[in-house]
Design an enzyme around this catalytic site. Structure first.
Site, PDB file in Angstrom:
ATOM      1  N   ASP A  99      21.547  44.379  49.611  1.00 22.02           N
ATOM      2  CA  ASP A  99      20.678  45.594  50.049  1.00 22.02           C
ATOM      3  C   ASP A  99      21.032  45.547  51.389  1.00 22.02           C
ATOM      4  O   ASP A  99      19.912  45.696  52.460  1.00 22.02           O
ATOM      5  CB  ASP A  99      19.386  45.426  49.677  1.00 22.02           C
ATOM      6  CG  ASP A  99      18.643  44.240  49.782  1.00 22.02           C
ATOM      7  OD1 ASP A  99      19.399  43.042  50.240  1.00 22.02           O
ATOM      8  OD2 ASP A  99      17.391  43.951  49.944  1.00 22.02           O
ATOM      9  N   ASP A 154      19.910  39.711  56.976  1.00 20.79           N
ATOM     10  CA  ASP A 154      20.417  38.520  56.510  1.00 20.79           C
ATOM     11  C   ASP A 154      21.417  38.901  55.604  1.00 20.79           C
ATOM     12  O   ASP A 154      22.626  38.082  55.562  1.00 20.79           O
ATOM     13  CB  ASP A 154      19.542  37.661  55.930  1.00 20.79           C
ATOM     14  CG  ASP A 154      18.554  37.953  54.896  1.00 20.79           C
ATOM     15  OD1 ASP A 154      18.560  39.382  54.758  1.00 20.79           O
ATOM     16  OD2 ASP A 154      18.209  36.984  54.086  1.00 20.79           O
ATOM     17  N   ASP A 155      21.463  39.772  54.757  1.00 17.13           N
ATOM     18  CA  ASP A 155      22.880  40.178  54.146  1.00 17.13           C
ATOM     19  C   ASP A 155      24.052  40.600  55.103  1.00 17.13           C
ATOM     20  O   ASP A 155      25.200  40.198  54.565  1.00 17.13           O
ATOM     21  CB  ASP A 155      22.619  41.616  53.263  1.00 17.13           C
ATOM     22  CG  ASP A 155      21.256  41.349  52.425  1.00 17.13           C
ATOM     23  OD1 ASP A 155      21.279  41.342  51.225  1.00 17.13           O
ATOM     24  OD2 ASP A 155      20.109  41.503  53.112  1.00 17.13           O
ATOM     25  N   THR A 181      22.538  39.366  46.982  1.00 19.18           N
ATOM     26  CA  THR A 181      21.649  39.030  47.562  1.00 19.18           C
ATOM     27  C   THR A 181      20.372  40.314  48.062  1.00 19.18           C
ATOM     28  O   THR A 181      19.824  40.365  48.951  1.00 19.18           O
ATOM     29  CB  THR A 181      22.330  38.885  49.345  1.00 19.18           C
ATOM     30  OG1 THR A 181      22.950  39.909  49.685  1.00 19.18           O
ATOM     31  CG2 THR A 181      23.270  37.509  48.967  1.00 19.18           C
ATOM     32  N   ASN A 228       7.474  35.516  48.829  1.00 19.12           N
ATOM     33  CA  ASN A 228       7.227  36.200  50.140  1.00 19.12           C
ATOM     34  C   ASN A 228       6.823  37.490  50.207  1.00 19.12           C
ATOM     35  O   ASN A 228       6.622  38.108  51.156  1.00 19.12           O
ATOM     36  CB  ASN A 228       8.619  35.966  51.056  1.00 19.12           C
ATOM     37  CG  ASN A 228       9.836  36.490  50.255  1.00 19.12           C
ATOM     38  OD1 ASN A 228       9.577  37.223  49.267  1.00 19.12           O
ATOM     39  ND2 ASN A 228      10.888  36.617  50.893  1.00 19.12           N
ATOM     40  N   GLU A 247       9.197  36.391  44.981  1.00 21.58           N
ATOM     41  CA  GLU A 247       9.954  36.687  46.075  1.00 21.58           C
ATOM     42  C   GLU A 247      10.761  38.006  45.988  1.00 21.58           C
ATOM     43  O   GLU A 247      10.638  38.586  45.034  1.00 21.58           O
ATOM     44  CB  GLU A 247      11.282  35.642  46.098  1.00 21.58           C
ATOM     45  CG  GLU A 247      12.222  35.445  46.934  1.00 21.58           C
ATOM     46  CD  GLU A 247      13.600  36.823  46.803  1.00 21.58           C
ATOM     47  OE1 GLU A 247      13.817  37.039  47.594  1.00 21.58           O
ATOM     48  OE2 GLU A 247      13.522  36.972  45.594  1.00 21.58           O
ATOM     49  N   ASN A 306      13.658  39.826  46.186  1.00 24.13           N
ATOM     50  CA  ASN A 306      14.841  40.375  45.378  1.00 24.13           C
ATOM     51  C   ASN A 306      14.335  40.414  43.853  1.00 24.13           C
ATOM     52  O   ASN A 306      14.831  41.127  43.160  1.00 24.13           O
ATOM     53  CB  ASN A 306      15.936  39.291  45.507  1.00 24.13           C
ATOM     54  CG  ASN A 306      16.602  39.511  46.791  1.00 24.13           C
ATOM     55  OD1 ASN A 306      16.284  40.719  47.750  1.00 24.13           O
ATOM     56  ND2 ASN A 306      17.357  38.569  47.262  1.00 24.13           N
ATOM     57  N   HIS A 316      18.451  33.553  54.514  1.00 24.84           N
ATOM     58  CA  HIS A 316      18.144  33.525  53.137  1.00 24.84           C
ATOM     59  C   HIS A 316      19.580  33.719  52.447  1.00 24.84           C
ATOM     60  O   HIS A 316      20.145  32.738  51.530  1.00 24.84           O
ATOM     61  CB  HIS A 316      17.193  34.734  52.574  1.00 24.84           C
ATOM     62  CG  HIS A 316      15.852  34.581  53.176  1.00 24.84           C
ATOM     63  ND1 HIS A 316      14.915  33.557  52.729  1.00 24.84           N
ATOM     64  CD2 HIS A 316      15.206  35.174  53.763  1.00 24.84           C
ATOM     65  CE1 HIS A 316      14.067  33.560  53.319  1.00 24.84           C
ATOM     66  NE2 HIS A 316      13.825  34.671  53.862  1.00 24.84           N
ATOM     67  N   ASP A 317      19.958  35.047  52.726  1.00 30.44           N
ATOM     68  CA  ASP A 317      21.334  35.471  51.984  1.00 30.44           C
ATOM     69  C   ASP A 317      22.606  34.614  52.599  1.00 30.44           C
ATOM     70  O   ASP A 317      23.397  34.369  51.795  1.00 30.44           O
ATOM     71  CB  ASP A 317      21.494  36.890  52.181  1.00 30.44           C
ATOM     72  CG  ASP A 317      20.398  37.693  51.517  1.00 30.44           C
ATOM     73  OD1 ASP A 317      19.740  37.333  50.829  1.00 30.44           O
ATOM     74  OD2 ASP A 317      20.264  38.784  52.152  1.00 30.44           O
TER      75      ASP A 317
HETATM   76  C1  BDR Z   1      15.436  38.255  50.382  1.00 23.53           C
HETATM   77  O1  BDR Z   1      14.620  39.675  50.593  1.00 23.53           O
HETATM   78  C2  BDR Z   1      15.360  40.390  51.617  1.00 23.53           C
HETATM   79  O2  BDR Z   1      14.621  40.878  52.494  1.00 23.53           O
HETATM   80  C3  BDR Z   1      16.145  39.549  52.219  1.00 23.53           C
HETATM   81  O3  BDR Z   1      17.675  40.112  52.556  1.00 23.53           O
HETATM   82  C4  BDR Z   1      16.753  38.321  51.294  1.00 23.53           C
HETATM   83  O4  BDR Z   1      17.827  38.883  50.465  1.00 23.53           O
HETATM   84  C5  BDR Z   1      14.552  36.955  50.767  1.00 23.53           C
HETATM   85  O5  BDR Z   1      13.322  37.043  50.215  1.00 23.53           O
HETATM   86 CA    CA Z   2      19.136  40.716  50.929  1.00 24.37          CA
END
Ligand code: BDR
Ligand code: CA
Length: 310
Positions: free
Chosen positions: A8, A12-13, A121, A156, A162, A164, A237-238
């Site tokens: 997405d 971090d992707d 991701t 989160n 989480e 995703n 993360h990704d």
């Molecule tokens: C995931 O959520 C998105 O905000 C980040 O890109 C990562 O894939 C972390 O929870």
């Molecule tokens: Ca992501």
């Protein structure tokens, strides 16, 4: 190693995509984008921008699902900015594939059975749609590596979920039950894998178009994580999932356990259901999944910096 990245394309992707584009022993075969950090079409534009800044071309980018399977779309721009790249996105459309991300994945997997690793991701809507189009998808992929979920770590997006997984729990449930050769990289590992303020300063000092873009994009992310005690750094993360896919030797602790997803409405929706009982209880909604519970932070951050600053 031939990889398809489905994401997405938020911040971090973007780091994960750049790593996969630039790492010498990886061929990034295609990218699919999905709703999540940004709208799917914006994420597609962002992926094209990353391919360009990395000096690469000819990598197909297919825009995928604009919304989750069941619940309404929820693109807030809070963590990544509304453009997904912290205000640094430049519109790109030339080169978008004419098929959807799910169709692209099915075509590629059928063409190269057993060859492709998918690094996912973002929310799992495209992977679930691909599975509905091609039920043999789990046998056609070499491996599916997912960034998502939380096992012992808090969520989160809610106390237990989480992002995703929570942004399309039905899709995640379909994917986790399907019997893919699956590695799950949850917050337990990714929240322990940060670039520090020093790492970020090294990127900023590098002075290439790629690192200039990265520095601008990361600024937004650093502000968000500063509020969470980040002290000038940010979790990866990704990118951690991307490194685990390419070099599983960075993993230091795993458990292979049935993993499902809580789908009931309410405060636990989107939570992973990880069955750690010592005896196997067959559950068609939860296939055995390799869950990465810890990894070598220094090796992961080092590999990312090596590749991006080369
Ligand atoms: C995931 O959520 C998105 O905000 C980040 O890109 C990562 O894939 C972390 O929870
Ligand atoms: Ca992501």
């Amino acid at each position: 190693m031939r990889i398809v990245h489905d994401g997405d394309h938020g911040i971090d992707d973007a780091v994960a995509t750049l790593f996969l584009l630039l790492r010498g022993d990886v061929e990034l075969v295609a990218i699919g984008t999905v709703h999540g950090n940004a709208h799917a079409a914006q994420a597609g534009s962002n992926a094209l921008q990353l391919i360009e800044v990395a000096g690469r071309s000819g990598i197909p980018v297919a825009v995928g699902a604009a919304r989750p399977l069941v619940q309404p779309a929820d693109v807030t721009g809070l963590v990544h900015g509304l453009d997904g790249l912290g205000g640094q996105a430049v519109p790109h459309t030339a080169g978008l594939a004419e098929v959807s991300a799910a169709e692209q994945l099915v075509r590629l997997a059928r063409a190269e059975p057993g060859e492709l690793t998918v690094v996912a991701t973002g929310p799992l809507t495209n992977i679930a749609l691909a599975l509905l189009l091609e039920p043999r998808l789990p046998e056609l992929l070499r491996r599916l590596v997912l960034m998502g979920g939380a096992v012992e770590h808090p969520g989160n997006i809610t106390a237990v979920a989480e992002a995703n997984v929570a942004m399309d729990p039905e899709a995640a449930a379909l994917v986790l039950a399907a019997g893919f050769p699956l590695t799950l990289v949850p917050l337990d590992t990714t929240m322990a894998t940060w670039w520090t303020a020093d790492d970020v300063a090294r990127i900023a000092a590098h002075g290439t178009p790629l690192t200039d873009l990265l520095t601008g994009v990361l600024a937004h992310y650093l502000d968000f994580y500063a509020l969470q005690g980040g002290a000038g750094g940010c979790p990866l993360h990704d990118p951690t999932a991307a490194v685990v896919a390419v070099d599983p030797s960075v993993v230091t602790r795993t458990a292979t356990v049935p993993v499902g997803v809580e789908l009931a409405p309410g405060r636990t929706r989107g939570m992973l259901l990880v069955d750690r009982r010592p005896f196997a209880v067959p559950d068609p909604a939860a296939a055995a999944t390799e869950v990465v519970l810890a990894a070598d932070r220094d090796r992961i951050t080092g590999q990312l910096l090596d590749v991006l600053l080369r």
